[in-house]
Design a protein around this motif. Structure first.
Motif, short mmCIF file in Angstrom:
data_model
loop_
_atom_site.label_atom_id
_atom_site.label_comp_id
_atom_site.label_asym_id
_atom_site.label_seq_id
_atom_site.Cartn_x
_atom_site.Cartn_y
_atom_site.Cartn_z
N TYR A 30 0.85 -1.18 0.00
CA TYR A 30 0.00 0.00 0.00
C TYR A 30 0.88 1.23 0.00
O TYR A 30 1.90 1.27 0.68
N GLU A 42 1.23 5.67 -0.30
CA GLU A 42 0.67 7.02 -0.34
C GLU A 42 1.41 7.78 -1.41
O GLU A 42 2.64 7.76 -1.43
N ARG A 80 8.16 -9.58 -6.11
CA ARG A 80 8.20 -8.18 -6.51
C ARG A 80 8.10 -7.30 -5.27
O ARG A 80 7.25 -7.53 -4.42
N ILE A 138 8.86 -3.06 -3.61
CA ILE A 138 9.31 -1.70 -3.81
C ILE A 138 10.39 -1.44 -2.77
O ILE A 138 10.23 -1.77 -1.59
N LEU A 147 10.62 0.41 -7.75
CA LEU A 147 10.53 -1.03 -7.85
C LEU A 147 11.94 -1.62 -7.79
O LEU A 147 12.86 -1.12 -8.43
N VAL A 196 6.12 8.99 -4.52
CA VAL A 196 5.61 8.03 -3.54
C VAL A 196 6.04 8.53 -2.17
O VAL A 196 7.21 8.79 -1.93
N LEU A 197 5.08 8.71 -1.25
CA LEU A 197 5.40 9.25 0.07
C LEU A 197 5.74 8.15 1.06
O LEU A 197 6.75 8.19 1.73
N THR A 198 4.86 7.18 1.20
CA THR A 198 5.06 6.13 2.19
C THR A 198 4.66 4.78 1.62
O THR A 198 3.86 4.70 0.69
N LEU A 199 5.23 3.73 2.20
CA LEU A 199 4.90 2.36 1.81
C LEU A 199 4.43 1.62 3.05
O LEU A 199 4.98 1.81 4.12
N SER A 200 3.43 0.79 2.91
CA SER A 200 3.04 -0.03 4.06
C SER A 200 2.50 -1.36 3.58
O SER A 200 2.01 -1.47 2.45
N PRO A 246 -0.06 -4.50 3.12
CA PRO A 246 -1.52 -4.53 3.04
C PRO A 246 -2.09 -5.18 4.29
O PRO A 246 -1.37 -5.88 5.00
N PRO A 247 -3.38 -4.96 4.56
CA PRO A 247 -4.00 -5.64 5.70
C PRO A 247 -3.86 -7.15 5.49
O PRO A 247 -3.98 -7.62 4.37
N ARG A 287 -4.46 -11.05 5.13
CA ARG A 287 -5.58 -11.90 4.73
C ARG A 287 -5.72 -12.97 5.77
O ARG A 287 -4.78 -13.28 6.48
#
Ligand SMILES: Cc1cc2nc3c(=O)[nH]c(=O)nc-3n(C[C@H](O)[C@H](O)[C@H](O)COP(=O)(O)OP(=O)(O)OC[C@H]3O[C@@H](n4cnc5c(N)ncnc54)[C@H](O)[C@@H]3O)c2cc1C
Ligand SMILES: Cc1cc2nc3c(=O)[nH]c(=O)nc-3n(C[C@H](O)[C@H](O)[C@H](O)COP(=O)(O)OP(=O)(O)OC[C@H]3O[C@@H](n4cnc5c(N)ncnc54)[C@H](O)[C@@H]3O)c2cc1C
Lengths: 318, 259
Positions: free
Chosen positions: A137, A139, B17, B19, B26, B224-228, B230-231, B233
């Protein structure tokens, strides 16, 4: 902030997806305008006021009748330059994506796609999105203005708040190359047949089935489970299965209790149409297929050996 | 007829893959392969060339020098040569910057038809052609599942949300094809051997008359400011079929009370 939202028209109506983006834009604060482009569309403009537009610009011209992107780039580029919009937002569609990217080149403006959210923070626009098959995810932001954003379809619902909009004409100056491509014919999709949107169980077949006649496997499995058969764009484009059964960005959105994917790679444009499924089972011979990233049960194997056996076992259960 | 096919080297599907948290770009350290969707565009170009018995198919790409390793597959399929725009100043290009540099390279080629694949498998943008067409000031047809070239025009049939459209445009034109348009050929052994000897030009931004400040990160208008992550699964499992996959599916569906 001044925000412009492209209001796509389909069959003489403003498209719900773009009204959703308009509803969101209205909450960003500042001035919000919409733009309606086509032939015989002037009457639709006022209706956008109810979704938060203060002004709606109209470009109504016979040369704009076909839903082609390039002449629309001319109109919107002119409007953005004349009115000084900070943000130009689109609801994702085949038309809107080409239009947004063409506009980005024309105005030397940044475009962020696949946005799942936009918000205002200290005078800046910030987008949120997933990337790499939703594995991360992010921003995102823009350098300079205008900022162009393509919002993933289905992100925002259209909310009627009951305002009214002032309608103004947009200048229409079209470039020669923009009107060179012409729509020759249109084949409106046949929407009759069993609805895949109602089914609790979906067996979806992709190109991994290998041939149109192998859809029989998907049909047999669907029959014994009491479900319906869906498909991907790759097999619909190839003429293997009807368009009405296609799931995804340009197809239908489904939310069955159970989705079984047979020979489907799981491209993002397919995923957006089925990610709301309760339980996802997939069979694919390629262990790296993206669909495994979002399957509850993933089987790495050959569907041609597994599915007949599965049908047999389920039939035996009665 | 000269056909330019725009191609990209992407990380091998087998590699994880990700980032890079530092550069927010990437991670391209994995081996690059030809973007699988570009094989359809190359195949279509080769078929047009074979049908008319003349012309040239040139692959045009923007990327690091090592991108050639992946792109060479297109030469092995039958394309005639490669032009790779490779320049440190072009690293980190977004759509605006990529389309600028690519259009500069394409202007030099002066092709009758510029073809694109359906999407880059690493970014899934599926939009680059529209920016390039605008810069080249040429008509565009995208998402084409059936293409015919006759004399001085192209006709494409393509799917939208509302069915199928057939669109015609005069040449020179820009066309992006869908992955259903054809079944790309596999390179033959002879093709693979011959590929090494075909012209592979690596050119800089200056060579194609592009300003360094409009390419790469400097020319890009998105950040791109921030990466996190995903919630998460819920529980999910992946199994290799050992002959009992059908039984395991039935057991799973029973456990989930779906039967
Ligand atoms: C603007 C746009 C809109 C789009 N809209 C849609 C949409 O609405 N819906 C949609 O589906 N797509 C859409 N797409 C296309 C999408 O990007 C993919 O190209 C498409 O979903 C691929 O379909 P597929 O999975 O059937 O085929 P492929 O990607 O070719 O996958 C086939 C899979 O089958 C597997 N396989 C092969 N043989 C076997 C076997 N014997 N046993 C098991 N597995 C096997 C392979 O490993 C492979 O993973 C869109 C694309 C764009 C650019
Ligand atoms: C995860 C991720 C997300 C990104 N999101 C954004 C974003 O929101 N906005 C933005 O401006 N940039 C973004 N980028 C950067 C962007 O992908 C590159 O600038 C890219 O080269 C432009 O388009 P595309 O890769 O999306 O190509 P697509 O539009 O998906 O590719 C379509 C076709 O264009 C051709 N093509 C693509 N790249 C090249 C190339 N380098 N050389 C020659 N031909 C090519 C191929 O024919 C390909 O089939 C993103 C990159 C990544 C990895």
């Amino acid at each position: 902030m001044k925000t412009l939202v492209f209001l796509e028209t389909v069959d003489g109506k403003l498209h719900a997806g773009s009204l959703g983006v308009l509803s969101r834009a209205a909450k960003l604060g500042g001035e919000v305008a919409g733009v309606v482009i086509g032939s015989g569309v002037a009457g639709l403009a006022e209706g956008a006021g109810a979704y938060g537009a203060q002004v709606v610009y109209v470009a109504d011209d016979a040369r704009l009748e076909s839903a082609l992107p390039q002449p629309r780039v001319d109109v919107i580029a002119g409007l953005v330059t004349a009115q000084g919009f900070d943000n130009v937002l689109f609801a994702q569609s085949v038309l809107a994506s080409d239009l947004a990217a063409g506009l980005a080149a024309r105005l030397e403006a940044g475009v962020n796609w696949d946005l799942a959210g936009v918000e205002e923070r200290g005078g800046e626009l910030i987008g949120t999105r997933a990337a790499l098959g939703d594995s991360v995810y992010v921003e995102v932001a823009w350098k300079g203005t205008p900022r162009i954003g393509i919002v993933r379809s289905g992100t925002y619902a259209a909310e009627e708040t009951g305002g009214s909009a002032r309608v103004e004409n947009a200048a229409i100056e079209l470039q020669d190359f923009s009107t060179a491509a012409v729509l020759v014919s249109q084949d409106r999709a046949e929407q009759s047949g069993p609805s895949i949107e109602e089914a609790d169980i979906i067996v979806a077949g992709g190109r991994g089935l290998g041939a149109a006649e192998h859809f029989k496997l998907a049909e047999e499995l669907a029959e014994v489970l009491g479900g319906a058969v869906a498909s991907t764009r790759a097999v619909v484009d190839a003429g293997w299965y009807p368009y009405a059964t296609q799931v995804g960005q340009t197809g239908k959105t489904i939310t069955p209790k159970l989705y079984i994917g047979l020979g489907i790679s799981g491209a993002i444009q397919h995923k957006v149409g089925m990610q709301g499924s309760g339980t996802i089972v997939s069979i694919n011979k390629d262990g790296h297929a993206p669909i495994f990233d979002y399957s509850d049960l993933g089987i790495v194997g050959d569907l041609h050996t597994i599915v007949p056996k599965l049908v047999e076992l389920l039939r035996a259960r009665g | 007829m000269r056909i330019a096919v725009c191609v990209k080297s992407v990380p091998d599907a087998g590699s994880a893959r990700r980032i890079d948290g530092g550069t927010k770009r990437l991670d391209r350290s994995a081996d690059g392969v030809l973007n699988p969707y570009d094989a359809n565009a190359i195949e279509e170009a080769l078929r047009i060339q074979e049908a008319t018995g003349e012309g040239e198919v040139v692959l045009v790409s923007l990327g690091p020098e090592k991108a050639l390793d992946g792109i060479r597959k297109g030469l092995a399929m039958g394309a005639d040569r490669v032009v790779l725009v490779s320049d440190d100043a072009a690293a980190g290009s977004d759509l605006v910057a990529t389309s600028y540099a690519l259009a500069k390279a394409l202007e030099r080629e002066n092709a009758d038809l510029v073809l694109f694949g359906q999407q880059a498998s690493d970014s899934d943008g599926a939009v680059l052609w529209a920016a390039v067409a605008d810069r080249l000031r040429r008509p565009l047809i995208s998402q084409v599942a059936e293409l015919t070239v006759s004399g001085s025009s192209v006709t494409g049939k393509r799917q939208t949300e509302n069915g199928y459209d057939t669109i015609q445009a005069p040449l020179p034109a820009v066309v992006a094809v869908s992955d259903a348009i054809n079944e790309p050929r596999y390179p033959s052994l002879k093709g693979i051997m011959g590929a090494k000897k075909k012209p592979q030009d690596i050119v800089s931004l200056a060579d194609i008359g592009a300003e360094a400040g409009r390419a790469g990160e400097a020319g890009s208008k998105t950040t791109v400011l921030t990466l996190s992550p995903p919630p998460p699964r819920g529980d999910s499992k992946k199994i290799e079929d050992d002959g009992t996959a059908a039984e395991q599916i039935v057991a799973f569906l029973e456990e989930k009370k779906l039967l």
